[in-house]
Write an enzyme that holds these catalytic residues in place. Sequence first.
Site, PDB file in Angstrom:
ATOM      1  CG  ASP A   1      -4.618   5.686   0.970  1.00  0.00           C
ATOM      2  OD1 ASP A   1      -5.496   4.865   1.229  1.00  0.00           O
ATOM      3  OD2 ASP A   1      -4.536   6.801   1.543  1.00  0.00           O
TER       4      ASP A   1
ATOM      5  CG  ASP B   1      -2.298   0.386   1.009  1.00  0.00           C
ATOM      6  OD1 ASP B   1      -2.511   1.528   0.556  1.00  0.00           O
ATOM      7  OD2 ASP B   1      -3.200  -0.418   1.280  1.00  0.00           O
TER       8      ASP B   1
ATOM      9  CD  GLU C   1      -9.065   4.905  -1.564  1.00  0.00           C
ATOM     10  OE1 GLU C   1      -9.905   4.528  -0.761  1.00  0.00           O
ATOM     11  OE2 GLU C   1      -8.078   5.609  -1.220  1.00  0.00           O
TER      12      GLU C   1
ATOM     13  CG  HIS D   1      -9.007  -1.322   4.151  1.00  0.00           C
ATOM     14  ND1 HIS D   1      -8.797  -1.316   2.782  1.00  0.00           N
ATOM     15  CD2 HIS D   1      -8.622  -0.118   4.594  1.00  0.00           C
ATOM     16  CE1 HIS D   1      -8.302  -0.150   2.432  1.00  0.00           C
ATOM     17  NE2 HIS D   1      -8.177   0.605   3.501  1.00  0.00           N
ATOM     18  CG  ASP D   2     -11.462   2.030   3.330  1.00  0.00           C
ATOM     19  OD1 ASP D   2     -11.023   1.954   4.489  1.00  0.00           O
ATOM     20  OD2 ASP D   2     -10.802   2.512   2.384  1.00  0.00           O
TER      21      ASP D   2
HETATM   22  C1  GLC Z   1      -8.085   5.396   2.051  1.00  0.00           C
HETATM   23  C2  GLC Z   1      -7.926   4.141   2.854  1.00  0.00           C
HETATM   24  C3  GLC Z   1      -8.620   4.324   4.169  1.00  0.00           C
HETATM   25  C4  GLC Z   1      -7.954   5.471   4.888  1.00  0.00           C
HETATM   26  C5  GLC Z   1      -7.924   6.722   4.029  1.00  0.00           C
HETATM   27  C6  GLC Z   1      -6.948   7.710   4.558  1.00  0.00           C
HETATM   28  O1  GLC Z   1      -9.400   5.659   1.719  1.00  0.00           O
HETATM   29  O2  GLC Z   1      -8.408   3.055   2.140  1.00  0.00           O
HETATM   30  O3  GLC Z   1      -8.596   3.176   4.952  1.00  0.00           O
HETATM   31  O4  GLC Z   1      -8.632   5.740   6.078  1.00  0.00           O
HETATM   32  O5  GLC Z   1      -7.503   6.446   2.717  1.00  0.00           O
HETATM   33  O6  GLC Z   1      -5.641   7.253   4.355  1.00  0.00           O
END
Ligand code: GLC
Length: 584
Positions: free
Chosen positions: A214, A106, A276, A348-349
């Site tokens: 991310d 990540d 993402e 995980h979100d």
């Molecule tokens: C992304 C991650 C999430 C995190 C956020 C801030 O959305 O997937 O888990 O809280 O970024 O880093």
Amino acid sequence: MTITEHPETTPKWWKEATIYQIYPASFKDSNNDGWGDLKGITSKLQYLKDLGVDAVWVCPFYDSPQQDMGYDIANYEKVWPTYGTNEECFELINKTHELGMKFITDLVINHCSADHEWFKESRSSKTNPKRDWFFWRPPKGYDSEGRPIPPNNWKSFFGGPAWSFDETTNEFFLRLFASRQPDLNWENDECRKAIYESAIGYWLDHGVDGFRIDTAGLYSKRPGMPDSPIFDLNSDLQHPNWGSHNGPRIHEFHKEIRRFIVDRVKDGREIMTVGEVAHGNDNALYTSASRGEMSEVFSFRHVDTGASEFFRYNAVPFTLKEWKQAIADNFLFINGTDTWSTIYLENHDQPRSITRFGDDSPKYRILSGKLLAMLECSLTGTLYLYQGQEIGQINFKDWPIEKYEDVDVRTNYNIIKEKHGENSNEMQKFYEGIALLSRDHARTPMQWSAETPNAGFCAPDAQPWYFLNESYKNGINVADELDNKDSVLNFWKKAMKARKENKNVMVYGYDFEFIDLDSDKLFSFTKQFEDKTLFAAFNFSGDMVDVKSPKEGASLSLILGNYDDVDASSTVLRPWEGRLYYVQ
Ligand code: GLC
């Protein structure tokens, strides 16, 4: 069909791979301190190999104060001691490779932790050479009680203002997420170089095959960071997307990242990146092979369906049609282009997909879990599978607010409590929202067996860092499911195998077309690869549903079904039944 007509079908390892996502805190604890760790992951690699996955993506395992479960990084080049050592991480990477799988890490570079040395230096004085590596701004003014007012009206993704006040120099710093997650200033050239070297270079040198990037759309902020226009009439603070998403320099930055990666890797490894990017219409730009930015992206359209635009925990009704359309919008853009996309329902979100999009009642949990597995395995794009999804995990039930752990839930709970009170309608709605949508559902320890009280995640006498989902007692665990030929786990293996064996049309199929898009029970489509047509029909309901052949008089040959006693010629789908056919 030639590759020129469908450049998206150019074969790549990362297009065909099924990528299994690991949340290190909750995967496997090897030393019984209650936290998952890298050695625990290593001990389960063979399980993942046997499952049929081709790559693992491990969520952040770097040194961190864990305000946001490791997405707040204090040192990009060091493993968080609770998870192990750097050597143990190199060992994990090597073992993954020995088993013929790839290792993806990540990359969290929109922000770091306030504990990172860069930030400590930056905050120390207004003249520090790293001052400009973060976004420092004086207060807009002071309120009647003398409290500093944030520089603009941007809201944090986790609720409350997107700014934290720092008394060392009496200025605010921007942090789009948690209070101690300062955004890095990508406008500063030195800062960008340091990010690349530390967060990317170090791990490329240690053999990783790719990065999950991310919040990859947030690095280029709107110049001048002005107040956002008012979109949400009920709030002073406005969603940060307007000021931060897909900003003017974002594509330049991604090209630079890609160039850094290509220049750094000398051994011919083909590095994949998956960004993402949540929302917006830039996916084709981000993933066009000729532009050289990212390999593929995660969009949120389909997982945001059913959550209010302004507040994630306001669950709103939605139709199957909307959801179908949202899923398709994630990948339709690649047709006939040199771009690529992803398929996922969980991470995980996100909460558990069977609860959200299937039916998690004892009657239909297994069938609907298998149906979702089939759907995902039949769609075009890189397939992602999140830990626990393969055993058909469901959301935990009836947990009181005290058992929720996520910083996003806790922050919003406090805001609602202060504004509306514990017994308000707003709080009731919030409770309903988190029961369905909280990230915590994805974060409970992995259920390896029915052993009480820790389901084989750690020893029975150890204290896990987070509560277990009680569902491990009801057959939702790896050991019980491996032993049961009808389990969701064994079906995932079968479905992934079918995807591999029919990869042309299942992974790379093009010219996707819905059948009966308006139906609120049937999810059905065709797609092509050369002379092959795939026909998929999924019943998203507990009723009997009629299904028509896509072509009058065509003969259908069954590839896969989720009922044991499937009648391939039946024109009726039973509750939560799904079938995949070749059309001849
Ligand atoms: C992304 C991650 C999430 C995190 C956020 C801030 O959305 O997937 O888990 O809280 O970024 O880093």
